[in-house]
Design an enzyme around this catalytic site. Structure first.
Site, PDB file in Angstrom:
ATOM      1  N   GLU A 311       0.826  -1.211   0.000  1.00 10.85           N
ATOM      2  CA  GLU A 311       0.000   0.000   0.000  1.00 10.85           C
ATOM      3  C   GLU A 311       0.862   1.264   0.000  1.00 10.85           C
ATOM      4  O   GLU A 311       0.447   2.310  -0.480  1.00 10.85           O
ATOM      5  CB  GLU A 311      -0.932  -0.013   1.229  1.00 10.85           C
ATOM      6  CG  GLU A 311      -2.242   0.701   0.999  1.00 10.85           C
ATOM      7  CD  GLU A 311      -3.259   0.445   2.107  1.00 10.85           C
ATOM      8  OE1 GLU A 311      -4.392   0.066   1.782  1.00 10.85           O
ATOM      9  OE2 GLU A 311      -2.937   0.629   3.301  1.00 10.85           O
ATOM     10  N   HIS A 340       7.328 -27.357  -0.108  1.00  8.13           N
ATOM     11  CA  HIS A 340       6.529 -28.418  -0.717  1.00  8.13           C
ATOM     12  C   HIS A 340       5.378 -27.853  -1.544  1.00  8.13           C
ATOM     13  O   HIS A 340       4.438 -28.578  -1.866  1.00  8.13           O
ATOM     14  CB  HIS A 340       5.997 -29.346   0.381  1.00  8.13           C
ATOM     15  CG  HIS A 340       7.089 -29.906   1.231  1.00  8.13           C
ATOM     16  ND1 HIS A 340       7.703 -31.105   0.967  1.00  8.13           N
ATOM     17  CD2 HIS A 340       7.719 -29.392   2.326  1.00  8.13           C
ATOM     18  CE1 HIS A 340       8.650 -31.326   1.883  1.00  8.13           C
ATOM     19  NE2 HIS A 340       8.677 -30.296   2.711  1.00  8.13           N
ATOM     20  N   LYS A 453     -13.810   2.529  -1.811  1.00  2.33           N
ATOM     21  CA  LYS A 453     -14.538   2.894  -0.577  1.00  2.33           C
ATOM     22  C   LYS A 453     -15.778   3.703  -0.936  1.00  2.33           C
ATOM     23  O   LYS A 453     -16.872   3.470  -0.423  1.00  2.33           O
ATOM     24  CB  LYS A 453     -13.641   3.750   0.335  1.00  2.33           C
ATOM     25  CG  LYS A 453     -12.665   2.962   1.178  1.00  2.33           C
ATOM     26  CD  LYS A 453     -12.049   3.887   2.218  1.00  2.33           C
ATOM     27  CE  LYS A 453     -10.935   3.193   2.975  1.00  2.33           C
ATOM     28  NZ  LYS A 453     -10.186   4.072   3.843  1.00  2.33           N
TER      29      LYS A 453
HETATM   30  O1  PA5 Z   1      -3.108   1.646   6.185  1.00  2.00           O
HETATM   31  C1  PA5 Z   1      -4.197   2.185   6.108  1.00  2.00           C
HETATM   32  O2  PA5 Z   1      -4.317   3.408   6.186  1.00  2.00           O
HETATM   33  C2  PA5 Z   1      -5.461   1.370   5.949  1.00  2.00           C
HETATM   34  O3  PA5 Z   1      -5.206   0.018   5.852  1.00  2.00           O
HETATM   35  C3  PA5 Z   1      -6.372   1.610   7.140  1.00  2.00           C
HETATM   36  O4  PA5 Z   1      -5.721   1.198   8.306  1.00  2.00           O
HETATM   37  C4  PA5 Z   1      -7.697   0.863   6.991  1.00  2.00           C
HETATM   38  O5  PA5 Z   1      -8.331   1.283   5.825  1.00  2.00           O
HETATM   39  C5  PA5 Z   1      -8.596   1.107   8.180  1.00  2.00           C
HETATM   40  O6  PA5 Z   1      -8.782   2.477   8.353  1.00  2.00           O
HETATM   41  P1  PA5 Z   1      -9.333   3.074   9.702  1.00  2.00           P
HETATM   42  O7  PA5 Z   1      -8.341   2.799  10.766  1.00  2.00           O
HETATM   43  O8  PA5 Z   1      -9.492   4.542   9.424  1.00  2.00           O
HETATM   44  O9  PA5 Z   1     -10.654   2.404   9.983  1.00  2.00           O
END
Ligand code: PA5
Length: 474
Positions: A311, A340, A453
């Protein structure tokens, strides 16, 4: 079967990085020319310049996570987390985390690395079980709540921990609403002590709802994004509630964070790790990065790393030369199990991978294979141990990959302790910051996640998303 506890050693040992098998001296045309990394070589000059840049931004903006392990921020978080752990000490059988992505993966990774893999099953455990409900999948959600309510119908010995930085994430919000409703039905107005929240200190729907309901809260600090938050209350609170040593974890992270300020490439593990993986990625086409722990307890750390690496680095880069697509595909594998399953591909399939082994020098427990059993075909195993076998398998796979000219490196844990796990997490967080600069991407945003989202909001009927809903045919 006789488990043999190994002799305890000094706790504050450090993880080490061995990148020798990423060089052309080991894997020929698939490796990095050693001159690139030599003192005074191009990589050392780049690392020095980037270390200076990171030093200038350290602790500011989205790099406030670099302050999590030391100083005032650490003190404030540890105080808050320990106050919660003390308040519930001895009163809980279950801790249930509701959160997703960066608000869940650190909790899962730390628990599986540092508590026994059988923790939840052990009737003699001294701390509560941990359940992390990250997905909006109704089946595990229902199964977990059914199990808990069958044992603890009034939730007298269960604490829910809802974690969301934004306070707006659909999966977590849905789970929160369901659990709040169940708690209100079971306990009426007195339900507030069964839920705590880790969320933004001031803004967001979750903050508003938690304040209104009187839930205790801990902060996701400003400038600490989800995937960089495992060492904040986001990851610490479930550790503390479940009996893990958060001081050791943060001490280890602080030790690593300091080491990663060194301008010398060869003294700075994060700069070295990022340099080697980016060199292999950009010049040798090794764009698939496989993390392969030879230890089950480290396997879910690879899951945590997968999010951090994917990410943070997977971004469109719009430069003067046009559009390019940065990032590496992180894959997790488990040694020896995946020998394996995957190693055939890793040795003879496309040579597009860098393998990152995680090795443990000394396991907490070893199991001896009995001697004198009279099985000639298996005599080579007799009197040895499972740890010796696993270690041999790691060395053998490393050898076999190197023979096939497949670059690979090893991060060695002297032992798996809170200290070394804290080092490991900080190592990768800082390495990600370096890799982001090397690739010219913002390691801290996730613009490509937003459209999905918003489309979910549109499909679920959230006001303000009518145009998108129409485009989706809804
Ligand atoms: O790394 C990130 O920003 C995302 O993976 C968030 O942690 C995830 O979308 C959850 O977001 P939030 O903590 O705002 O609910």
């Amino acid at each position: 079967m006789t488990p043999t506890p190994t002799t305890p050693t000094m706790p504050a040992t450090t993880i080490t990085l061995d990148t020798a098998r990423c060089l052309s001296t080991a894997v020929h045309e698939h490796g990095i020319d050693p001159d690139v990394l030599a003192p005074g070589g191009p990589a050392t000059r780049t690392a020095q310049a980037l270390t200076q840049r990171l030093e200038a931004s350290r602790g500011t903006g989205w790099e406030r996570w670099r302050l999590l392990a030391e100083g005032a921020m650490r003190d404030e978080h540890v105080r808050g987390v320990k106050a919660i752990a003390d308040r519930y000490a001895g009163q809980l059988d279950n801790v249930v985390v509701l959160g997703i992505g960066g608000s869940a993966l650190g909790n899962i990774a730390l628990q599986s690395a540092l508590n026994p893999l059988t923790h939840n099953l052990d009737p003699k455990r001294t701390h509560p079980r941990l359940f992390v409900l990250d997905n909006a999948d109704p089946v595990p959600f229902h199964q977990t709540l059914s199990l808990i309510t069958s044992e603890d119908p009034a939730f007298d010995r269960t604490l829910f921990v809802v974690i969301s930085k934004s306070g707006e994430t659909a999966e977590t919000a849905a789970q929160f609403l369901i659990v709040r409703d169940i708690l209100q039905r079971a306990r009426g107005n007195g339900h507030a002590d069964r839920m705590i929240a880790v969320t933004d200190p001031t803004t967001g729907t979750m903050r508003r709802l938690c304040d209104a309901a009187g839930y205790a809260t801990l902060p996701v600090p400003e400038g600490v994004g989800g995937r960089f938050s495992a060492l904040s209350p986001v990851g610490l609170v479930s550790c503390a509630l479940c009996g893990l040593d958060i001081d050791g974890l943060l001490d280890g992270a602080a030790t690593m964070e300091r080491a990663c300020r060194d301008e010398d490439l060869h003294a700075n593990p994060a700069a070295k790790l990022a340099t080697v993986l980016v060199e292999l990625g950009q010049r040798q086409g090794k764009t698939v990065h496989v993390m392969m722990p030879y230890a089950n307890q480290l396997y879910l750390l690879a899951d945590w790393w997968r999010q951090l690496w994917a990410e943070s680095l997977g971004k469109v880069v719009r430069g003067v030369q046009g559009v390019t697509y940065a990032g590496y595909t992180p894959v997790k594998a488990l040694g020896a199990t995946d020998q394996h399953s995957q190693v055939q591909l890793y040795r003879e399939g496309p040579n597009d991978k860098a393998i990152i082994f995680l090795e443990v020098e000394k396991f907490a427990t070893d199991v001896v294979i009995p001697a004198g059993l009279g099985e000639d075909a298996l005599a080579y195993l007799e009197g040895s141990s499972l740890a010796t076998l696993l270690s041999a398998e790691k060395k053998a796979t490393e050898f076999a990959l190197t023979e096939s000219r497949r670059p690979n490196l090893t991060i060695k844990f002297p032992e798996v302790t809170p200290h070394t796990v804290g080092q490991f997490m900080m190592l990768w967080q800082v390495a990600t910051a370096y890799a982001g600069l090397m690739l010219g991407v913002d390691a801290y945003d996730q613009p490509a996640v937003e459209l999905g989202k918003k489309a979910t909001f549109a499909l679920m009927g959230k006001p303000g998303y009518d145009d998108l809903r129409a485009r989706l045919g809804g």
